[in-house]
Enzyme design. Structure first.
Site, mmCIF file in Angstrom:
data_model
loop_
_atom_site.group_PDB
_atom_site.id
_atom_site.type_symbol
_atom_site.label_atom_id
_atom_site.label_comp_id
_atom_site.label_asym_id
_atom_site.label_seq_id
_atom_site.Cartn_x
_atom_site.Cartn_y
_atom_site.Cartn_z
ATOM 1 N N ASP A 231 1.146 -42.921 36.119
ATOM 2 C CA ASP A 231 1.454 -41.493 36.245
ATOM 3 C C ASP A 231 2.755 -41.253 37.006
ATOM 4 O OD1 ASP A 231 -0.192 -42.559 38.445
ATOM 5 O OD2 ASP A 231 -0.005 -40.565 39.319
ATOM 6 N N TYR B 174 9.285 -47.130 42.263
ATOM 7 C CA TYR B 174 8.186 -47.658 41.460
ATOM 8 C C TYR B 174 8.132 -46.947 40.108
ATOM 9 C CZ TYR B 174 3.360 -48.352 39.876
ATOM 10 O OH TYR B 174 2.240 -48.624 39.125
#
Length: 293
Positions: free
Chosen positions: A104, A127
């Site tokens: 997500d 990330y």
């Protein structure tokens, strides 16, 4: 397209693989489990050799330390992007299908309704950037591929948020837990079953969201956990993200939509609360009365 019979799983020492490997074997697949020690995904030649002879690859290898990635982005990129590219190229060359597990964090977290599979991406962390680069590489290099984004993953096969909350409950009478981040908690058992179904399906190649249905906050999840364990949920108190500053920004809203599963023959995941009720007895968590009891 037929059921894949020989499946390579990378990241086989991780939390997801703990449930994925037995689920694949139970479905009749011949599984090759490659841990970090077995396969360096940043080595293209090693990836080519590992993929050869397999019908499908599930790439669960990833740099998942979100905060560490902020100041070690090249290292995270090597695993999350270059590693994905190496496996995608190897899969394409050998005729294998590839399932890339993503996150997500590729979204900004500014939405107020669930992100569709084709919603614009805008990662706010290193990330997220490296995982999005991995998605791009997979789509570009391996047309016979699936990108499956997940979020708020927990399971028995590794350290996770639920285990942390139970541990902290043994040290503190009350816990302050963030109540301004919303997402879809996902049990590794449910995601593993979904990935197994996907590998054995004729679902169109593309992007899917593999998360628990519904939404909650970390505060809501912790209270639900305490209820399942027979602990007092009132011990959990709400707080804000600002109270726990971290190097990497967390998405305020990362609920993912699941419409892409419609008509594929593979079901979207059940409600997160139902999954939690089944998962808790299998997680090995021991209820804690807290230090004052």
């Amino acid at each position: 397209m037929g059921v894949a019979t020989k499946v390579l799983v990378t990241g086989a020492g991780g939390m997801l693989a703990h449930d994925l490997l037995p689920a694949l074997r139970a479905a009749g697949h011949d599984v090759t489990a490659a841990t970090r020690a077995d396969l360096d995904v940043t080595d293209p030649a090693a990836c080519a050799a590992a993929v050869t002879g397999h019908d499908a690859v599930i790439n669960a290898a990833a740099w998942t330390k979100v905060d560490d990635a902020q100041d070690q982005e090249p290292a995270a990129f090597a695993v999350n992007a270059v590693g994905a590219a190496n496996l995608a190229r190897a899969a394409a060359d050998s005729g294998a299908r590839l399932v890339q597990v993503s996150t997500d964090y590729v979204f900004s977290g500014d939405a107020t309704t669930p992100y569709a599979e084709d919603a614009p991406t805008e990662p706010r962390s290193a990330y997220g950037r490296t995982k999005l680069a991995g998605e791009w590489a997979v789509r570009a290099l391996c047309p016979r591929s699936y990108v499956v984004r997940t979020s708020w993953l927990y399971g028995a096969g590794g350290p996770n948020f639920l285990a942390t909350m139970v541990r902290l409950a043994g040290q503190h009478a009350t816990l302050s837990v963030v109540d301004d981040q919303r997402g879809g908690p996902t049990w590794t058992g449910d995601l593993a079953d979904q990935l197994v179904a996907l590998v054995g399906s004729d679902a169109p190649f593309g992007t899917y969201h593999g998360t628990g249905a519904g939404e909650t906050t970390w505060f809501g999840l912790t209270r639900a956990l305490f209820t399942e364990l027979g602990m007092d949920p009132e011990r959990v108190e709400p707080t804000t993200t600002d109270a726990f500053p971290r190097p990497a920004p967390r998405p305020a809203y990362s609920v993912l939509g699941h419409d892409a599963w419609d008509g594929t023959g593979v079901a979207a995941q059940r409600d997160w609360r139902a999954a939690l009720a089944e998962a808790v007895p299998q997680l090995g968590l021991t209820p804690s009365p807290g230090p004052q009891a």
